[in-house]
Design an enzyme around this catalytic site. Structure first.
Site, PDB file in Angstrom:
ATOM      1  N   GLU A  63      -7.757  -4.877 -23.569  1.00 11.65           N
ATOM      2  CA  GLU A  63      -7.160  -4.040 -22.669  1.00 11.65           C
ATOM      3  C   GLU A  63      -7.403  -4.599 -21.382  1.00 11.65           C
ATOM      4  O   GLU A  63      -8.427  -5.056 -21.004  1.00 11.65           O
ATOM      5  CB  GLU A  63      -8.298  -2.593 -22.594  1.00 11.65           C
ATOM      6  CG  GLU A  63      -7.741  -1.514 -21.589  1.00 11.65           C
ATOM      7  CD  GLU A  63      -8.419  -0.156 -21.784  1.00 11.65           C
ATOM      8  OE1 GLU A  63      -9.182  -0.013 -22.658  1.00 11.65           O
ATOM      9  OE2 GLU A  63      -7.692   0.800 -21.336  1.00 11.65           O
ATOM     10  N   CYS A  83      -7.664   3.337 -23.246  1.00 13.89           N
ATOM     11  CA  CYS A  83      -7.170   4.459 -22.218  1.00 13.89           C
ATOM     12  C   CYS A  83      -5.965   3.912 -21.434  1.00 13.89           C
ATOM     13  O   CYS A  83      -4.940   4.975 -21.187  1.00 13.89           O
ATOM     14  CB  CYS A  83      -8.112   5.038 -21.381  1.00 13.89           C
ATOM     15  SG  CYS A  83      -9.387   5.773 -22.086  1.00 13.89           S
ATOM     16  N   ASN A 136      -4.396   6.805 -28.639  1.00  8.42           N
ATOM     17  CA  ASN A 136      -5.611   6.131 -28.463  1.00  8.42           C
ATOM     18  C   ASN A 136      -6.622   7.077 -28.759  1.00  8.42           C
ATOM     19  O   ASN A 136      -7.114   7.149 -29.999  1.00  8.42           O
ATOM     20  CB  ASN A 136      -5.918   5.374 -27.194  1.00  8.42           C
ATOM     21  CG  ASN A 136      -7.125   4.974 -27.017  1.00  8.42           C
ATOM     22  OD1 ASN A 136      -7.725   4.131 -27.532  1.00  8.42           O
ATOM     23  ND2 ASN A 136      -8.024   5.179 -26.092  1.00  8.42           N
ATOM     24  N   GLU A 137      -7.601   7.608 -27.885  1.00  5.75           N
ATOM     25  CA  GLU A 137      -8.610   8.408 -28.136  1.00  5.75           C
ATOM     26  C   GLU A 137      -8.216  10.041 -28.051  1.00  5.75           C
ATOM     27  O   GLU A 137      -8.840  10.713 -27.033  1.00  5.75           O
ATOM     28  CB  GLU A 137      -9.787   8.133 -27.028  1.00  5.75           C
ATOM     29  CG  GLU A 137     -10.362   6.911 -27.605  1.00  5.75           C
ATOM     30  CD  GLU A 137     -11.650   6.710 -26.576  1.00  5.75           C
ATOM     31  OE1 GLU A 137     -11.453   7.256 -25.317  1.00  5.75           O
ATOM     32  OE2 GLU A 137     -12.563   5.930 -26.785  1.00  5.75           O
TER      33      GLU A 137
HETATM   34  O1  AHR Z   1     -13.230   0.515 -23.669  1.00  5.32           O
HETATM   35  C1  AHR Z   1     -13.179   1.327 -22.394  1.00  5.32           C
HETATM   36  C2  AHR Z   1     -12.322   2.441 -22.822  1.00  5.32           C
HETATM   37  O2  AHR Z   1     -13.397   3.325 -23.695  1.00  5.32           O
HETATM   38  C3  AHR Z   1     -11.190   2.476 -23.668  1.00  5.32           C
HETATM   39  O3  AHR Z   1     -10.048   2.393 -22.716  1.00  5.32           O
HETATM   40  C4  AHR Z   1     -11.223   3.929 -23.970  1.00  5.32           C
HETATM   41  O4  AHR Z   1     -10.500   3.795 -25.355  1.00  5.32           O
HETATM   42  C5  AHR Z   1     -12.624   4.217 -24.351  1.00  5.32           C
HETATM   43  O5  AHR Z   1     -13.023   5.326 -24.070  1.00  5.32           O
END
Ligand code: AHR
Length: 658
Positions: free
Chosen positions: A46, A244, A375-376
């Site tokens: 990321e 994220c 993602n989350e």
């Molecule tokens: O790894 C950092 C963040 O943690 C990522 O972007 C997210 O998916 C998680 O909350």
């Protein structure tokens, strides 16, 4: 390299002095529990902590195209003053180009060439190495004949010139110019200084400086040292672009892959979501140039021999921020993005998106097998959107493996709901995330022992032990965290029938530009190192074997009894048996391992040990391998090895069947 310490004597004496454990670990090498997926250990990438721009992406010029919200951010003009006519110098101003993409350029008006300079500060400086060549390129359109030459210099902290090149410019139209800079000494905090010969106006854009020495010497390439660290992990997959960052704080700022391919100048720069996320680590100059875009991610996965695993927005902005939703009846463009991505990666060269891939220099397909949706995300809104994506993707690409998500938490209401609904849908793979204490990792090595092997597979997609608290800036990549992760990973591996993919997160951090800690790999502008957590990942990934077999003591898997954790596998390609034992206690542990189901073992075997007596110990830029594995030779006797497991140690034993 094997340090040829013949351990029989040393190991035996330690073995005798250590407290014997309750019985041997019995490894039944003929009883396969599960196939180990080639994807078992992978990478989560990321663009957080300056991991892409300012990190892996080797561009040294920050805001090369003047597209940041403040278009001159990163640039300074030491002798110019906005409140003056600057008769003794000049002034650069951002200009609107009138174009949809690359909406700005820089107009430089030089009034006195001996007094004017324009300087780019790089990403917390520019790291340059003595004697290495750097490719400079820029677009310019001089107005009139006033400016005839532009000079580029790399300058050090002390303003001394490290390298220089003069480029003649002319003609009124935009043209691309190039030069090479070779610094005479190394400097982690260099800057790029631009001066001009003559008086007049010159328009400039896409001012770029790259090391020639990138990964595979590619132009627009990646930092060699960082990709080498990734390559040495032998990752089974590369998940990109996050995290994220996929979702965006708002939907407008989500990651849109189509805006990250094609000519660099047309890739729309976007504020990085981590720019403003944490008040305690603001990064106002953090943007995404997308020079490292989806084409480059696919290419990197291919280079690493890793399965590409792109994750796309499902029409929900980050629920920790706005949680903005696309109405269900407006989801089509998001779904189309997913379908088009599959065509971009796998389509024939005469398909619309396959042609774009070919035109970017990759006629061969990328053979993408996985796609992640969201993602989350959590709650009914996610499940509703996921269903629509799944239906559309499976209708067109029935073999595509879809990764869904169980949200950001390892348990609780959202997790339970997501898992229940996704199981009902018979989802392919569910992504689970856990940022927890080291103790949690040690106590949850049996987490997957009770998952249904017939149900959806697990992607342990983001995890890392947090020494203080989740995302606390005080978190450390210390040995306790790494050791606890190792203990936990034995449980992932033992359950390879259920767990198909795993990755630590986040992957990388710039020592001055980070927002989130801990991270697997740290770097500054010239150096990089793997944390103890990195070495744990690497050790498991490079010793995974092909099939999991039972490793039981007193008939039970070791999930923390006497502070020991164990897993075993066989590698059918090398005819080896691999046993991993983690000792999380402060004591030496004598432990016998008996190999059943083998007629003979070779007498020489190896043990690789990752160990430190100090749970607070760490690696650092100047102590990069403080905690790193050591290989030793050991002896087998008949079908047994006797081990003295050092305090706080991760041990990998490889024995060969003869
Ligand atoms: O790894 C950092 C963040 O943690 C990522 O972007 C997210 O998916 C998680 O909350």
């Amino acid at each position: 390299m094997i340090r040829s310490i013949l351990l029989s004597t040393v190991a035996l004496s330690c073995f005798l002095s250590a407290r014997p454990q309750s019985g041997p670990i019995i490894v039944s090498s003929r009883e396969v529990i599960a196939e180990m997926q080639p994807t078992m250990y992978g990478i989560f990438f990321e663009d957080i902590n300056f991991a892409a721009d300012g990190g892996l992406y080797a561009e040294l010029v920050k805001n090369r195209s003047f597209e940041f919200t403040l278009p001159m951010m990163g640039w300074s003009q030491p002798n110019s003053n906005t409140h003056s006519l600057n008769e003794n110098s000049g002034m650069a101003t951002a200009m609107r180009s009138g174009k949809e993409h690359n909406a700005h350029y820089c107009r430089v008006e030089v009034k006195n060439d001996s007094g004017y300079s324009l300087i780019n500060e790089g990403f917390r400086g520019m790291g340059v190495k003595a004697g290495e060549a750097y490719n400079l390129s820029f677009m310019a359109a001089p107005e009139g004949e006033g400016i005839r030459e532009i000079r580029f210099e790399l300058i050090g902290k002390d303003d001394k010139v490290l390298a220089g090149a003069t480029v003649a410019v002319g003609g009124g139209d935009w043209a691309k110019y190039k030069a090479t800079l070779v610094p005479e000494r190394s400097e982690a905090k260099a800057r790029l200084k631009i001066t001009f010969k003559g008086q007049g106006i010159v328009n400039m854009d896409m001012i770029s400086l790259f090391p020639q020495n990138t990964w595979k010497n590619r132009p627009n390439g990646l930092r060699n040292d960082l990709v080498t660290l990734l390559d040495e992990m032998a990752p089974g997959f590369l998940r990109f672009p996050g995290g994220c960052i996929v979702e965006g704080r708002t939907l407008d700022r989500r990651y849109q892959w189509k805006k990250t391919i094609g000519p660099l100048e047309d890739r729309d720069v976007l504020i990085n979501r981590w720019n403003t996320e944490f008040d305690h680590r603001p990064a106002p100059d953090y943007y995404q140039s997308f020079g490292l875009g989806f084409f480059e991610y696919f290419q990197l996965a291919e280079d690493l021999g890793a399965e590409p695993l792109p994750i796309l927005s499902c029409g929900m902005a980050c629920q920790f921020n706005t949680g903005e939703l696309v109405p269900m009846d407006e989801l089509d463009p998001y779904i189309q993005d997913a379908l088009d991505l599959i065509e971009f990666a796998n389509g024939p060269v005469d398909s619309p998106w396959g042609k774009i891939r070919k035109d970017m220099g990759h006629p061969k397909t990328f053979d993408m097998k996985y796609i992640g949706i969201g993602n989350e995300q959590w709650g009914p809104e996610y499940i509703a959107r996921y269903k629509v994506f799944e239906k559309a993707i499976k209708a067109k690409y029935p073999d595509m493996i879809i990764v869904s998500g169980s949200g950001p938490f390892a348990e609780g209401e959202h997790f339970e709901y997501g898992m229940r609904e996704l199981r009902k849908l018979n989802a392919g793979i569910i992504d689970e995330h856990y940022y927890k204490s080291p103790q949690w990792f040690r106590e949850n090595a049996d987490r997957y022992d009770h998952y249904d092997p017939e149900g959806p597979k697990v992607f342990a997609g983001e995890y890392a032990a947090q020494s203080v608290a989740i995302a606390s800036p005080e978190n450390r990549n210390n040995w306790e965290c790494a050791l606890s992760e190792a203990a936990f990973i034995t449980g992932l591996e033992r359950n390879a029938a259920v767990v198909h993919l795993t990755s630590y997160a986040p992957l990388m951090a710039h020592t001055e530009g980070w927002q989130w800690t801990p991270d697997l790999i740290w770097f500054d502008n010239l150096r990089s190192y793997g944390t103890p957590n990195y070495y744990v990942q690497k050790l498991f990934a490079t010793n995974k074997g092909t099939h999991v077999v039972p490793a039981l003591r007193a008939g039970k898997a070791l999930t923390g009894q006497d502070d020991l954790y164990a897993t075993a596998s066989v590698d059918r390609s090398t005819n080896e048996i691999i046993v991993k034992i983690v000792n999380t206690s402060a004591a030496v542990k004598a432990q016998e391992v008996v190999f059943e189901g083998v007629s003979r073992l070779q007498s020489r075997a190896t043990i690789t040990v990752l160990q430190n007596d100090d749970l607070k110990a760490e690696n650092a830029l100047d102590r990069a391998t403080n905690i790193s594995p050591e290989d030793k030779e050991i002896r087998t006797h008949k079908n047994t090895v006797k081990l003295s497991l050092l305090p706080y140690s991760v041990n990998v034993v490889r024995v060969k069947r003869s």
